[in-house]
Design an enzyme around this catalytic site. Structure first.
Site, PDB file in Angstrom:
ATOM      1  N   LYS A  84     -21.105  69.564  39.381  1.00  0.00           N
ATOM      2  CA  LYS A  84     -20.022  70.113  38.567  1.00  0.00           C
ATOM      3  C   LYS A  84     -19.020  69.007  38.344  1.00  0.00           C
ATOM      4  O   LYS A  84     -18.922  68.072  39.148  1.00  0.00           O
ATOM      5  CB  LYS A  84     -19.336  71.278  39.280  1.00  0.00           C
ATOM      6  CG  LYS A  84     -18.744  72.282  38.339  1.00  0.00           C
ATOM      7  CD  LYS A  84     -19.833  73.171  37.778  1.00  0.00           C
ATOM      8  CE  LYS A  84     -19.295  74.246  36.858  1.00  0.00           C
ATOM      9  NZ  LYS A  84     -20.332  75.238  36.553  1.00  0.00           N
TER      10      LYS A  84
HETATM   11  P1  NAD Z   1     -14.504  79.691  28.334  1.00  0.00           P
HETATM   12  O1  NAD Z   1     -13.537  78.593  28.458  1.00  0.00           O
HETATM   13  O2  NAD Z   1     -15.391  79.759  27.141  1.00  0.00           O
HETATM   14  O3  NAD Z   1     -13.740  81.095  28.444  1.00  0.00           O
HETATM   15  C1  NAD Z   1     -12.951  81.427  29.533  1.00  0.00           C
HETATM   16  C2  NAD Z   1     -12.236  82.736  29.201  1.00  0.00           C
HETATM   17  O4  NAD Z   1     -11.558  83.203  30.366  1.00  0.00           O
HETATM   18  C3  NAD Z   1     -11.201  82.574  28.113  1.00  0.00           C
HETATM   19  O5  NAD Z   1     -11.230  83.726  27.280  1.00  0.00           O
HETATM   20  C4  NAD Z   1      -9.891  82.553  28.901  1.00  0.00           C
HETATM   21  O6  NAD Z   1      -8.791  83.007  28.136  1.00  0.00           O
HETATM   22  C5  NAD Z   1     -10.223  83.519  30.006  1.00  0.00           C
HETATM   23  N1  NAD Z   1      -9.386  83.423  31.181  1.00  0.00           N
HETATM   24  C6  NAD Z   1      -8.990  82.322  31.859  1.00  0.00           C
HETATM   25  N2  NAD Z   1      -8.214  82.675  32.900  1.00  0.00           N
HETATM   26  C7  NAD Z   1      -8.138  84.030  32.872  1.00  0.00           C
HETATM   27  C8  NAD Z   1      -7.504  84.993  33.680  1.00  0.00           C
HETATM   28  N3  NAD Z   1      -6.775  84.635  34.748  1.00  0.00           N
HETATM   29  N4  NAD Z   1      -7.641  86.310  33.356  1.00  0.00           N
HETATM   30  C9  NAD Z   1      -8.360  86.695  32.289  1.00  0.00           C
HETATM   31  N5  NAD Z   1      -9.003  85.821  31.504  1.00  0.00           N
HETATM   32  C10 NAD Z   1      -8.878  84.519  31.783  1.00  0.00           C
HETATM   33  O7  NAD Z   1     -15.370  79.658  29.679  1.00  0.00           O
HETATM   34  P2  NAD Z   1     -16.834  80.243  29.933  1.00  0.00           P
HETATM   35  O8  NAD Z   1     -17.811  79.174  29.628  1.00  0.00           O
HETATM   36  O9  NAD Z   1     -16.950  81.585  29.269  1.00  0.00           O
HETATM   37  O10 NAD Z   1     -16.822  80.413  31.520  1.00  0.00           O
HETATM   38  C11 NAD Z   1     -16.296  81.587  32.153  1.00  0.00           C
HETATM   39  C12 NAD Z   1     -16.857  81.680  33.554  1.00  0.00           C
HETATM   40  O11 NAD Z   1     -18.296  81.716  33.493  1.00  0.00           O
HETATM   41  C13 NAD Z   1     -16.536  80.504  34.491  1.00  0.00           C
HETATM   42  O12 NAD Z   1     -16.450  80.995  35.804  1.00  0.00           O
HETATM   43  C14 NAD Z   1     -17.760  79.620  34.372  1.00  0.00           C
HETATM   44  O13 NAD Z   1     -17.926  78.780  35.489  1.00  0.00           O
HETATM   45  C15 NAD Z   1     -18.842  80.679  34.302  1.00  0.00           C
HETATM   46  N6  NAD Z   1     -20.111  80.239  33.722  1.00  0.00           N
HETATM   47  C16 NAD Z   1     -20.172  79.696  32.473  1.00  0.00           C
HETATM   48  C17 NAD Z   1     -21.410  79.329  31.937  1.00  0.00           C
HETATM   49  C18 NAD Z   1     -21.553  78.812  30.538  1.00  0.00           C
HETATM   50  O14 NAD Z   1     -22.698  78.638  30.099  1.00  0.00           O
HETATM   51  N7  NAD Z   1     -20.483  78.573  29.804  1.00  0.00           N
HETATM   52  C19 NAD Z   1     -22.568  79.474  32.710  1.00  0.00           C
HETATM   53  C20 NAD Z   1     -22.471  80.024  33.988  1.00  0.00           C
HETATM   54  C21 NAD Z   1     -21.237  80.419  34.478  1.00  0.00           C
END
Ligand code: NAD
Length: 419
Positions: free
Chosen positions: A107
């Site tokens: 990461k």
């Molecule tokens: P992103 O940046 O596309 O979206 C994040 C979202 O979370 C945004 O809408 C933001 O406004 C919101 N957010 C942030 N803090 C917040 C809070 N305190 N309360 C409510 N909403 C909040 O990120 P993503 O890629 O969707 O990732 C989200 C989660 O999924 C993370 O934990 C990431 O590690 C995990 N994840 C992502 C992927 C991927 O392929 N992108 C894969 C596996 C896991």
């Protein structure tokens, strides 16, 4: 080791020790399995639009090289620190091993607020971060992907920076790129679609009909928005959604297309509706059948776990539920079907693996092939977790972690101390 500190790494360590006790891993062997092989910290100096120079901190943690190169996302967040990055790298290892992918976990990220950077500043941060990482990454060393605060465009800048340095286009250095420059069909939607697929499997297990079910999704980025959309396509009524600026709840159902269009126009959900707006802290404890935390770590804690009113907890985010919350759910005898993060959101890394394989071969698949293979990998992992739960009467989380940990440990035992 004292390098990796903070609440998120403490959580990853506690989860690991619980599983290590169950697997009877001797204490003398645990550090070797848990602690990352290496961590890199870099300065990322950038010319800002106002003429100032700002130096951001960047990190990359590579957990182990025992099964192949490392693989993992890149996070841009103002709260990022090395301990959090290390925890996310460790979880990636268990996730890849559970899914049967030939990777160790990694990461990385930059401590910056992507919502406050202009597009030019974001590009400057991204290109300089990758430039600093060039000595430490490679298609057979460490392959990056998107995470919170990064997206396809950032991956394209990473790939371009690495490629121009080497003088040859190297698409396989990152996954989650746009399809127009070597990305795969289906990657952008893979994590959210995987979440919805596994929610479907959980519903089958507990006899819940999607068309009669409701869901709340925290986070409206890549994972949250696609999870909500994919569940809605299966007939689930989406009654709650939030992002970091606002939360909305309406038991009659929210207008998902309108929210998606609003977020695309404004970047955030704030201001979408005054009638449905609710207190973000209370959104997770509103009544629903499926709760999908899809934003940050540690949002389901000892303080609110007892108040959850869902039947299925589908962890789209990494690390949304603390060990204390797990204990509250268990001790209160709550009948909540947990789809643990390392299973629930693994669709992203599974399709990232497909993208890497296609890039290495320069032989590309259509979307049907990607989705069919994704479903097969997720179903296999889901069944393995359920079988382990039934055999050993342990929690879903412990079963998923145990399957990941024991695969990494077995490879380390036969290879020796190096990787
Ligand atoms: P992103 O940046 O596309 O979206 C994040 C979202 O979370 C945004 O809408 C933001 O406004 C919101 N957010 C942030 N803090 C917040 C809070 N305190 N309360 C409510 N909403 C909040 O990120 P993503 O890629 O969707 O990732 C989200 C989660 O999924 C993370 O934990 C990431 O590690 C995990 N994840 C992502 C992927 C991927 O392929 N992108 C894969 C596996 C896991």
């Amino acid at each position: 080791m004292t390098l990796y500190s903070g609440p998120v790494f403490a959580m990853a360590r506690e989860q690991f020790n619980t599983v290590a006790d169950y697997l009877e891993i001797p204490h003398g062997e645990r550090d070797r399995v848990l602690y990352p092989k290496r961590a890199v910290a870099v300065s990322v100096p950038v010319h800002m639009d106002d003429g100032s120079e700002v130096v951001f901190e960047g990190y990359r943690v590579q957990h182990h090289l025992t099964l192949g190169p490392t693989k993992g996302g890149t996070r841009y967040s103002p709260k990022l620190d090395l301990g959090e990055v290390a925890a996310l790298a460790v979880w990636m290892s268990w996730k890849c091993a559970l899914a049967g992918l030939p990777y160790g976990g990694a990461k990385g990220g930059v401590n910056c607020d992507p919502y406050k950077l202009s597009r030019r500043e974001l590009e400057a941060v991204s290109r300089r971060y990758m430039q600093e990482m060039i000595p430490f990454v490679g298609p057979h060393i460490d392959v990056m992907a998107p995470d919170m605060g990064t997206n396809e465009q950032v991956m394209a800048w990473f790939m371009d920076t690495y490629s121009m340095y080497h003088g040859t286009t190297t698409t396989e250095i990152v996954t989650g790129k746009p399809v127009s420059c070597g990305g795969t069909q289906g990657r952008r939607e893979a994590t959210g679609r995987g979440v919805a697929h596994l929610v479907g499997r959980a519903m089958e297990r507990i006899g819940m009909k999607p068309a009669a079910a409701t869901a709340i999704v925290q986070g409206f980025g890549n994972v949250g928005a696609v999870s909500a959309q994919a569940m809605a396509e299966r007939g689930v009524r989406i009654v709650g959604i939030s992002d970091h600026t606002a939360a909305f709840y309406d038991p009659k159902g929210l207008d998902l297309p309108a929210m998606t269009a609003y977020a695309a126009r404004n970047g955030v959900l704030k201001g979408w509706s005054s009638e449905a707006e609710c207190d973000p802290a209370s959104l997770l404890t509103q009544p629903c059948d499926v709760l999908v935390p899809a934003a940050v770590e540690q949002v389901i804690t000892g303080a609110n776990a007892g108040a959850l009113k869902c039947r299925i907890l589908a962890e789209g985010a990494n690390g949304p539920t603390t060990p204390e919350a797990d204990r509250v759910l268990r001790d209160a005898g709550r009948d909540i079907f947990v789809i643990p993060d390392i299973l629930c959101n693994s669709g992203g890394v599974v399709v990232s693996y497909f993208e890497w394989v296609q890039d290495l071969q320069q032989f590309f698949w259509d979307e049907t092939e990607v989705l069919t293979r994704l479903g097969q990998v997720l179903d296999r992992a889901f069944t393995r977790v359920m079988d382990r739960v039934a055999a050993d009467r342990i929690s879903h989380r412990d079963a998923a972690l145990a399957l990941g940990v024991e695969k990494v440990r077995a490879a380390k035992q036969v290879r020796g101390l190096f990787p």
